[in-house]
Design an enzyme around this catalytic site. Structure first.
Site, PDB file in Angstrom:
ATOM      1  N   GLY A 277      66.696   5.189 122.090  1.00  0.00           N
ATOM      2  CA  GLY A 277      67.648   6.290 121.823  1.00  0.00           C
ATOM      3  C   GLY A 277      67.442   7.232 120.845  1.00  0.00           C
ATOM      4  N   SER A 278      68.370   8.244 120.729  1.00  0.00           N
ATOM      5  CA  SER A 278      67.741   9.439 119.802  1.00  0.00           C
ATOM      6  C   SER A 278      67.944   9.179 118.388  1.00  0.00           C
ATOM      7  CB  SER A 278      68.603  10.723 120.333  1.00  0.00           C
ATOM      8  OG  SER A 278      69.809  10.301 119.781  1.00  0.00           O
ATOM      9  N   CYS A 279      68.436   7.939 118.028  1.00  0.00           N
ATOM     10  CA  CYS A 279      68.593   7.772 116.574  1.00  0.00           C
ATOM     11  C   CYS A 279      67.781   6.681 115.984  1.00  0.00           C
ATOM     12  CB  CYS A 279      70.202   7.402 116.454  1.00  0.00           C
ATOM     13  SG  CYS A 279      71.323   8.895 116.988  1.00  0.00           S
ATOM     14  N   LEU A 280      67.961   5.407 116.228  1.00  0.00           N
ATOM     15  CA  LEU A 280      67.505   4.268 115.729  1.00  0.00           C
ATOM     16  C   LEU A 280      65.906   4.338 115.616  1.00  0.00           C
ATOM     17  CD1 LEU A 280      69.456   1.228 116.789  1.00  0.00           C
ATOM     18  CD2 LEU A 280      69.980   2.959 114.900  1.00  0.00           C
ATOM     19  N   ASP A 283      64.908   7.715 113.411  1.00  0.00           N
ATOM     20  CA  ASP A 283      65.646   7.546 112.030  1.00  0.00           C
ATOM     21  C   ASP A 283      64.824   6.807 111.133  1.00  0.00           C
ATOM     22  OD1 ASP A 283      67.073   9.587 112.767  1.00  0.00           O
ATOM     23  OD2 ASP A 283      69.131   8.128 112.770  1.00  0.00           O
TER      24      ASP A 283
END
Ligand code: UDX
Ligand code: UDX
Length: 444
Positions: A277-280, A283
């Site tokens: 995904g684009s987050c975990l 980030d």
């Protein structure tokens, strides 16, 4: 209120459409004219549940889109920055955030009256009062806290349920440099139920809350995957049962009054072929990078990434229990999106797996109900099937990578086709007893 949102991706567009739905007048801004046209025609540029209905109801009324950032900023009281924050060389790349801040600064140079600028993009702690504030001040000649308000209001939207997450938030984190910014943010979210916790804080704390929230999720997943590997090695123990047991603990249980409301699934304790995904991934990488810049080695989070990076190898190991060589073996990869109910393929665990399979010479077919990124370099030489049936027909190995509900019908489909491929369940959603040959992450 009149709101503008710079960047209409997964986060910006959902935020804009939901704010319009609760009564605000919203202008979405994007450099991509295709997205702008689609939004103005009430068409959703992304696959997200509930978004088409929101666009139909609000587009042309309380929601519009434009490529003209300056006009949108001039015409609104509050401007959100929701452009992407990709990772580059193990660090967050803030170039889009900085560019958006500078352009907003130029736009408010001649704007009369007070305006509020709020960072929505996920940015490393210190960015709002550092990079963003100085870019706006430099370009506008104005002063934060005097001529304009400055805030940081992170999103907690999970793709696939983003509209519901926005509509029924678990918390509102409102970071502001001063009381006036907080007043504006409080007004913006006035229509939300009083029972939603509001955390009013400074922008840097708000930024850290967002990163820490994602880091703990990633940590729980890698923790589950590490335990799952040990379960496989020990034998006679299934990681799914273990995590179900862990999840019953009081500290994972929502209590209402005296009543114990146990969550039915082990949310974020589900072992699998890895988080994407684009987050975990991005980030956690960014946090580790920020630690490094501050002379800190964030060992736990580095391990979280390392474990995640090795989950495709666990899938390869399970295939290796049945096949000494994968050369010319027809393999079907089920799922390209990083999770179900989205067309988002960013950092999908499907890609590192496909790369390993290619190296081993497997003959690959991939299928996803929604995501069809035929141009993706990792998919060169991979046949993209149009249906699940087409994907698994003739396959000797079927790999379940994404938890799409459609894949739960795999046993019936294989029965109809009369084939008995090795099924490797990367999400532990299938019933092992329904397949002649089955392997799953975290099973003996
Ligand atoms: C968001 C957040 O901004 C990111 O920080 C968070 O970690 C994940 O969610 P997302 O909405 O997923 O990012 O990004 P994306 O779908 O790539 O959308 C960004 C949009 O901003 C694109 O539509 C792009 O065209 C637009 N953009 C980008 C601009 O309008 N201006 C720019 O300068 C750069
Ligand atoms: C995440 C956070 O959930 C959200 O709160 C934040 O705002 C943005 O980042 P998202 O990336 O959309 O949302 O999806 P999420 O449901 O967190 O899943 C991320 C990845 O972890 C997926 O690849 C998923 O398959 C995987 N995952 C999730 C697991 O492997 N095990 C789990 O138990 C949960």
């Amino acid at each position: 209120m009149k709101v503008s949102i710079i960047g209409t991706g997964y986060v910006g567009l959902v935020t804009g459409a939901c704010l319009a739905e609760v009564g605000h007048e919203v202008i979405c801004v994007d450099v991509d004219p295709r997205k702008v046209d689609m939004i103005n025609s009430a068409e959703a540029p992304i696959h997200e549940r509930g978004l088409p209905e929101l666009l139909k109801r609000n587009s042309g009324r309380r929601l519009s889109a434009t490529t003209n950032l300056a006009a949108a900023v001039a015409d609104t009281e509050i401007t959100f920055i929701a452009v992407g924050t990709p990772a580059a060389n193990g660090k967050i790349d803030l170039k889009y955030v900085e560019a958006a801040a500078a352009e907003i600064g130029r736009a408010i140079r001649d704007k009369a009256g007070y305006t509020t600028i709020v960072v929505k993009s996920t940015v490393v702690p210190g960015t709002t009062i550092g990079v963003v504030q100085s870019a706006i001040e430099r370009a506008s000649g104005k002063t934060a806290g005097v001529d304009f308000g400055l805030g940081m209001n992170p999103e907690f939207l999970t793709e696939g349920t983003a509209v519901a997450d926005f509509t029924f938030p678990d918390r509102l984190v409102l970071g502001g440099i001063d009381a006036r910014t907080h007043d504006v943010l409080r007004d913006l979210y006035q229509s939300f139920d009083d029972s939603v916790p509001r955390i009013e804080t400074n922008p840097t704390t708000a930024e850290m809350i967002k990163y820490a929230s994602n880091a703990v999720l990633a940590t729980m997943i890698s923790f589950s995957n590490e335990i799952a590997r040990l379960c496989s090695a020990v034998g006679g123990v299934d990681a799914i049962d273990v995590m179900r047991g862990v999840h019953q603990a009081g500290y994972f249980t929502i209590r209402h009054g005296g009543e114990r409301l146990t969550a039915p699934i082990c949310s974020f304790l589900e072992p699998g072929c890895g988080f994407g995904g684009s987050c975990l991934p991005k980030d956690v990488t960014a946090l580790v990078g920020q630690g490094r810049e501050n002379g800190l080695s964030l060992d736990l989070l580095q391990s979280v990434l390392r474990i995640n990076g090795a989950q495709p190898d666990e899938m390869m190991r399970l295939m290796g229990l049945h096949y000494q060589s994968l050369r010319d073996v027809p393999v079907a990869v089920l799922g390209i999106a990083f999770k179900p109910d989205t067309d988002d393929i960013r950092e999908s665990p499907a890609f590192p797996l496909i790369r390993r399979l290619k190296e081993q010479g497997a003959t690959l077919t991939a299928y996803d109900p929604i995501a069809r990124p035929s141009e993706h370099p990792d998919l060169a030489g991979v046949r993209l099937a149009d249906t699940l049936r087409e994907a698994v027909a003739g396959a000797k190995i079927v790999l379940l990578v994404t938890r799409w509900s459609e894949f739960s019908a795999l046993d019936g489909l294989l029965g109809e086709l009369g084939t008995q491929p090795l099924v490797v369940d990367g999400r532990r959603v299938l019933d092992p007893s329904s397949f002649a040959q089955y392997e799953g992450i975290g099973r003996a």
